[in-house]
Design a protein around this motif. Sequence first.
Motif, PDB file in Angstrom:
ATOM      1  N   LEU A 160       0.796  -1.161   0.054  1.00 18.08           N
ATOM      2  CA  LEU A 160      -0.069  -0.053  -0.084  1.00 18.08           C
ATOM      3  C   LEU A 160       0.702   1.346  -0.111  1.00 18.08           C
ATOM      4  O   LEU A 160       0.486   2.109  -0.926  1.00 18.08           O
ATOM      5  CB  LEU A 160      -0.960   0.074   1.161  1.00 18.08           C
ATOM      6  CG  LEU A 160      -1.794   1.228   1.420  1.00 18.08           C
ATOM      7  CD1 LEU A 160      -2.872   1.230   0.174  1.00 18.08           C
ATOM      8  CD2 LEU A 160      -2.655   1.004   2.644  1.00 18.08           C
ATOM      9  N   ILE A 161       1.984   1.239   0.782  1.00 18.84           N
ATOM     10  CA  ILE A 161       2.725   2.370   0.810  1.00 18.84           C
ATOM     11  C   ILE A 161       3.527   2.614  -0.504  1.00 18.84           C
ATOM     12  O   ILE A 161       3.492   3.895  -0.904  1.00 18.84           O
ATOM     13  CB  ILE A 161       3.696   2.147   1.919  1.00 18.84           C
ATOM     14  CG1 ILE A 161       3.126   2.380   3.388  1.00 18.84           C
ATOM     15  CG2 ILE A 161       4.838   3.495   2.036  1.00 18.84           C
ATOM     16  CD1 ILE A 161       3.938   1.981   4.448  1.00 18.84           C
ATOM     17  N   LEU A 162       4.110   1.423  -1.162  1.00 15.57           N
ATOM     18  CA  LEU A 162       4.608   1.530  -2.341  1.00 15.57           C
ATOM     19  C   LEU A 162       3.734   2.019  -3.448  1.00 15.57           C
ATOM     20  O   LEU A 162       3.970   2.889  -4.178  1.00 15.57           O
ATOM     21  CB  LEU A 162       5.125   0.266  -2.686  1.00 15.57           C
ATOM     22  CG  LEU A 162       6.223   0.207  -3.389  1.00 15.57           C
ATOM     23  CD1 LEU A 162       7.639   0.346  -2.732  1.00 15.57           C
ATOM     24  CD2 LEU A 162       6.374  -1.142  -4.264  1.00 15.57           C
ATOM     25  N   VAL A 163       2.430   1.549  -3.502  1.00 11.72           N
ATOM     26  CA  VAL A 163       1.789   2.252  -4.469  1.00 11.72           C
ATOM     27  C   VAL A 163       1.133   3.508  -4.338  1.00 11.72           C
ATOM     28  O   VAL A 163       1.076   4.443  -5.250  1.00 11.72           O
ATOM     29  CB  VAL A 163       0.192   1.248  -4.655  1.00 11.72           C
ATOM     30  CG1 VAL A 163      -0.750   1.831  -5.411  1.00 11.72           C
ATOM     31  CG2 VAL A 163       0.688  -0.113  -5.052  1.00 11.72           C
ATOM     32  N   CYS A 164       0.904   3.980  -2.961  1.00 14.78           N
ATOM     33  CA  CYS A 164       0.782   5.426  -2.811  1.00 14.78           C
ATOM     34  C   CYS A 164       1.770   6.298  -3.172  1.00 14.78           C
ATOM     35  O   CYS A 164       1.466   7.395  -3.603  1.00 14.78           O
ATOM     36  CB  CYS A 164       0.342   5.501  -1.521  1.00 14.78           C
ATOM     37  SG  CYS A 164      -1.429   4.799  -0.872  1.00 14.78           S
ATOM     38  N   ALA A 165       3.154   5.943  -2.823  1.00  7.96           N
ATOM     39  CA  ALA A 165       4.180   6.588  -3.250  1.00  7.96           C
ATOM     40  C   ALA A 165       4.284   6.668  -4.799  1.00  7.96           C
ATOM     41  O   ALA A 165       4.637   7.644  -5.287  1.00  7.96           O
ATOM     42  CB  ALA A 165       5.300   6.150  -2.663  1.00  7.96           C
ATOM     43  N   LEU A 166       3.938   5.360  -5.533  1.00  6.92           N
ATOM     44  CA  LEU A 166       4.141   5.552  -6.835  1.00  6.92           C
ATOM     45  C   LEU A 166       3.095   6.655  -7.364  1.00  6.92           C
ATOM     46  O   LEU A 166       3.457   7.337  -8.270  1.00  6.92           O
ATOM     47  CB  LEU A 166       3.883   4.316  -7.342  1.00  6.92           C
ATOM     48  CG  LEU A 166       3.941   4.072  -9.124  1.00  6.92           C
ATOM     49  CD1 LEU A 166       5.480   4.234  -9.464  1.00  6.92           C
ATOM     50  CD2 LEU A 166       3.385   2.722  -9.362  1.00  6.92           C
ATOM     51  N   PHE A 167       1.894   6.552  -6.856  1.00  8.75           N
ATOM     52  CA  PHE A 167       0.722   7.344  -7.580  1.00  8.75           C
ATOM     53  C   PHE A 167       1.163   8.779  -7.119  1.00  8.75           C
ATOM     54  O   PHE A 167       0.789   9.899  -7.910  1.00  8.75           O
ATOM     55  CB  PHE A 167      -0.543   6.848  -6.981  1.00  8.75           C
ATOM     56  CG  PHE A 167      -1.319   5.876  -7.429  1.00  8.75           C
ATOM     57  CD1 PHE A 167      -0.773   5.163  -8.851  1.00  8.75           C
ATOM     58  CD2 PHE A 167      -2.129   5.077  -7.020  1.00  8.75           C
ATOM     59  CE1 PHE A 167      -1.303   3.932  -9.343  1.00  8.75           C
ATOM     60  CE2 PHE A 167      -2.674   3.785  -7.480  1.00  8.75           C
ATOM     61  CZ  PHE A 167      -2.341   3.125  -8.881  1.00  8.75           C
ATOM     62  N   SER A 168       1.836   8.834  -6.046  1.00  6.81           N
ATOM     63  CA  SER A 168       1.865  10.718  -5.495  1.00  6.81           C
ATOM     64  C   SER A 168       3.125  10.989  -6.367  1.00  6.81           C
ATOM     65  O   SER A 168       2.786  12.425  -7.040  1.00  6.81           O
ATOM     66  CB  SER A 168       2.474  10.412  -4.336  1.00  6.81           C
ATOM     67  OG  SER A 168       1.510   9.977  -3.211  1.00  6.81           O
ATOM     68  N   ALA A 169       4.174  10.250  -6.861  1.00 12.71           N
ATOM     69  CA  ALA A 169       5.109  10.762  -7.531  1.00 12.71           C
ATOM     70  C   ALA A 169       4.609  11.020  -9.034  1.00 12.71           C
ATOM     71  O   ALA A 169       4.949  12.165  -9.489  1.00 12.71           O
ATOM     72  CB  ALA A 169       6.265   9.596  -7.817  1.00 12.71           C
ATOM     73  N   ILE A 170       3.979  10.183  -9.531  1.00 12.63           N
ATOM     74  CA  ILE A 170       3.453  10.151 -11.105  1.00 12.63           C
ATOM     75  C   ILE A 170       2.518  11.489 -11.077  1.00 12.63           C
ATOM     76  O   ILE A 170       2.284  12.215 -11.776  1.00 12.63           O
ATOM     77  CB  ILE A 170       2.727   8.774 -11.288  1.00 12.63           C
ATOM     78  CG1 ILE A 170       3.702   7.745 -11.661  1.00 12.63           C
ATOM     79  CG2 ILE A 170       1.935   9.423 -12.901  1.00 12.63           C
ATOM     80  CD1 ILE A 170       3.070   6.413 -11.842  1.00 12.63           C
ATOM     81  N   SER A 171       1.768  11.701 -10.002  1.00 14.66           N
ATOM     82  CA  SER A 171       0.680  12.833  -9.843  1.00 14.66           C
ATOM     83  C   SER A 171       1.392  14.268  -9.986  1.00 14.66           C
ATOM     84  O   SER A 171       1.042  15.375 -10.434  1.00 14.66           O
ATOM     85  CB  SER A 171      -0.106  12.700  -8.604  1.00 14.66           C
ATOM     86  OG  SER A 171      -1.153  11.697  -8.685  1.00 14.66           O
ATOM     87  N   LEU A 172       2.484  14.277  -9.246  1.00 16.02           N
ATOM     88  CA  LEU A 172       3.478  15.341  -9.108  1.00 16.02           C
ATOM     89  C   LEU A 172       4.240  15.771 -10.447  1.00 16.02           C
ATOM     90  O   LEU A 172       4.126  16.586 -10.925  1.00 16.02           O
ATOM     91  CB  LEU A 172       4.669  15.186  -8.059  1.00 16.02           C
ATOM     92  CG  LEU A 172       5.535  16.263  -7.884  1.00 16.02           C
ATOM     93  CD1 LEU A 172       4.693  17.437  -7.583  1.00 16.02           C
ATOM     94  CD2 LEU A 172       6.891  15.691  -7.069  1.00 16.02           C
ATOM     95  N   VAL A 173       4.473  14.744 -11.228  1.00 14.99           N
ATOM     96  CA  VAL A 173       5.029  14.830 -12.479  1.00 14.99           C
ATOM     97  C   VAL A 173       3.920  15.346 -13.462  1.00 14.99           C
ATOM     98  O   VAL A 173       4.175  16.278 -14.193  1.00 14.99           O
ATOM     99  CB  VAL A 173       5.439  13.649 -13.252  1.00 14.99           C
ATOM    100  CG1 VAL A 173       5.838  13.736 -14.606  1.00 14.99           C
ATOM    101  CG2 VAL A 173       6.944  13.265 -12.457  1.00 14.99           C
ATOM    102  N   SER A 174       2.916  14.840 -13.241  1.00 18.11           N
ATOM    103  CA  SER A 174       1.569  15.147 -14.073  1.00 18.11           C
ATOM    104  C   SER A 174       1.088  16.630 -13.673  1.00 18.11           C
ATOM    105  O   SER A 174       1.045  17.481 -14.841  1.00 18.11           O
ATOM    106  CB  SER A 174       0.396  14.215 -13.626  1.00 18.11           C
ATOM    107  OG  SER A 174      -0.848  14.674 -14.539  1.00 18.11           O
ATOM    108  N   PHE A 175       0.964  16.983 -12.598  1.00 16.88           N
ATOM    109  CA  PHE A 175       0.780  18.487 -12.183  1.00 16.88           C
ATOM    110  C   PHE A 175       1.808  19.257 -12.957  1.00 16.88           C
ATOM    111  O   PHE A 175       1.249  20.329 -13.439  1.00 16.88           O
ATOM    112  CB  PHE A 175       0.988  18.556 -10.543  1.00 16.88           C
ATOM    113  CG  PHE A 175       0.601  20.076 -10.253  1.00 16.88           C
ATOM    114  CD1 PHE A 175      -0.898  20.410  -9.932  1.00 16.88           C
ATOM    115  CD2 PHE A 175       1.530  20.714  -9.726  1.00 16.88           C
ATOM    116  CE1 PHE A 175      -0.976  21.761  -9.595  1.00 16.88           C
ATOM    117  CE2 PHE A 175       1.162  21.958  -9.249  1.00 16.88           C
ATOM    118  CZ  PHE A 175      -0.060  22.417  -9.226  1.00 16.88           C
ATOM    119  N   CYS A 176       3.073  19.095 -12.741  1.00 19.22           N
ATOM    120  CA  CYS A 176       4.134  19.831 -13.144  1.00 19.22           C
ATOM    121  C   CYS A 176       4.080  19.869 -14.948  1.00 19.22           C
ATOM    122  O   CYS A 176       4.077  20.961 -15.401  1.00 19.22           O
ATOM    123  CB  CYS A 176       5.457  19.229 -12.853  1.00 19.22           C
ATOM    124  SG  CYS A 176       5.993  19.424 -11.065  1.00 19.22           S
TER     125      CYS A 176
END
Length: 90
Positions: free
Chosen positions: A3-19
């Motif tokens: 769960l932590i791994l998936v949340c971290a992955l989604f958060s990282a991709i979301s940050l890239v997407s936002f940028c």
Amino acid sequence: MYLILVCALFSAISLVSFCLYGADKSKAKRGKWRIPERVLLCFSFFGGAVGGLLGMLLFRHKTKHWYFWAVNLIGLIWQAAAVVLIALYC
């Protein structure tokens, strides 16, 4: 752990997407070369829906295109479902 791994992955991709949404809006204002729509849509759908939606709303970018709303919302649904399923079964 998963769960932590998936949340971290989604958060990282979301940050890239936002940028990416912010960078594309900035480039649009200056008349520069743009980020292709398929790149924005792929990042949003494949893990970055939260960042994509926030980028759309905060930068007021691509909000008039129905398919951006559709892809981001469908992405958000499957990403939330993935987190819930991982939380329940792992």
